[in-house]
Design a protein around this motif. Structure first.
Motif, PDB file in Angstrom:
ATOM      1  N   LEU A  46       0.837  -1.016   0.027  1.00  0.00           N
ATOM      2  CA  LEU A  46      -0.056   0.100  -0.084  1.00  0.00           C
ATOM      3  C   LEU A  46       0.963   1.210  -0.029  1.00  0.00           C
ATOM      4  O   LEU A  46       1.922   1.341   0.719  1.00  0.00           O
ATOM      5  N   ALA A  47       0.495   2.084  -0.822  1.00  0.00           N
ATOM      6  CA  ALA A  47       1.147   3.597  -0.860  1.00  0.00           C
ATOM      7  C   ALA A  47       0.095   4.427  -0.004  1.00  0.00           C
ATOM      8  O   ALA A  47      -1.246   4.494  -0.490  1.00  0.00           O
ATOM      9  N   ARG A  48       0.548   4.950   1.025  1.00  0.00           N
ATOM     10  CA  ARG A  48      -0.382   5.956   1.951  1.00  0.00           C
ATOM     11  C   ARG A  48       0.248   7.546   1.902  1.00  0.00           C
ATOM     12  O   ARG A  48       1.424   7.468   2.058  1.00  0.00           O
ATOM     13  N   THR A  49      -0.743   8.341   1.919  1.00  0.00           N
ATOM     14  CA  THR A  49      -0.342   9.880   2.100  1.00  0.00           C
ATOM     15  C   THR A  49       0.050   9.877   3.761  1.00  0.00           C
ATOM     16  O   THR A  49      -0.144   9.071   4.523  1.00  0.00           O
ATOM     17  N   PRO A  50       0.659  11.003   3.830  1.00  0.00           N
ATOM     18  CA  PRO A  50       1.081  11.397   5.478  1.00  0.00           C
ATOM     19  C   PRO A  50      -0.164  11.250   6.533  1.00  0.00           C
ATOM     20  O   PRO A  50      -0.312  10.953   7.395  1.00  0.00           O
ATOM     21  N   GLN A  51      -1.414  11.517   5.767  1.00  0.00           N
ATOM     22  CA  GLN A  51      -2.726  11.416   6.493  1.00  0.00           C
ATOM     23  C   GLN A  51      -3.150   9.969   6.491  1.00  0.00           C
ATOM     24  O   GLN A  51      -4.102   9.769   7.222  1.00  0.00           O
ATOM     25  N   GLY A  52      -2.674   9.022   5.841  1.00  0.00           N
ATOM     26  CA  GLY A  52      -3.028   7.544   6.028  1.00  0.00           C
ATOM     27  C   GLY A  52      -3.977   7.049   4.754  1.00  0.00           C
ATOM     28  O   GLY A  52      -4.461   6.178   4.753  1.00  0.00           O
ATOM     29  N   ALA A  53      -4.260   8.197   3.967  1.00  0.00           N
ATOM     30  CA  ALA A  53      -5.157   7.648   2.795  1.00  0.00           C
ATOM     31  C   ALA A  53      -4.334   7.036   1.846  1.00  0.00           C
ATOM     32  O   ALA A  53      -3.329   7.091   1.522  1.00  0.00           O
TER      33      ALA A  53
END
Length: 160
Positions: A46-53
């Motif tokens: 999974l690739a996630r943004t710093p916000q976890g999305a």
């Protein structure tokens, strides 16, 4: 009704999970009888943004010494930054750790076949007209340190 033992064939738009599982189990059993145990293990990155999305990822399976990449997706704003290549490299490393020597995937002509070629994948099959005006394309790659890729089965197109 079929003459083959009076078996009835019916369409089922909403099959019960047990019915689907019976088909899957049956084919998995047969495949392993013919090809040996395949120790199917998922690969999920999974690739996630710093916000976890979740903004991308890769889903695949390792079995019979191969990694199959089923899905690789990145949000539009994440494309062209090397993230896809990083996901591939991580999946390939997992595959090597599991004893895999090769990788394969399929994609569509409108999805970025050049991405796969830039990452060392070679086309080995193409189905024209799927969907209309496009093609479905199969790619494979030998992982470093692995032997040569076996020739495709008779009757299967070898290259473009």
């Amino acid at each position: 009704m079929s003459d083959a033992g009076k078996v009835e064939i019916v369409e089922d738009a909403f099959p019960e999970l047990d019915a689907v599982a019976a088909i899957q189990r049956g084919l998995h059993t047969y495949n392993q009888e013919m090809g040996g145990p395949y120790d199917r293990e998922p690969v999920t990155l999974l690739a996630r943004t710093p916000q976890g999305a979740v903004c991308g990822g890769l889903l695949g399976l390792t079995f019979w010494g191969w990694l199959f990449i089923d899905w690789l997706w990145l949000a539009r704003d994440q494309r062209g930054r090397g993230l896809g290549s990083e996901l591939l490299a991580r999946a390939e490393a997992i595959a090597r750790e599991r004893g895999c020597a090769h990788v394969y995937t399929d994609t569509f002509s409108f999805q970025a076949p050049g991405f796969w070629e830039r990452n060392g994948y070679a086309e080995f099959g193409r189905l024209e007209g799927m969907p209309a005006g496009h093609s479905r394309v199969w790619f494979r790659k030998a992982l470093k340190g692995a032997g040569p890729i076996a020739a495709p089965p008779a009757g299967f197109p070898a290259t473009r």
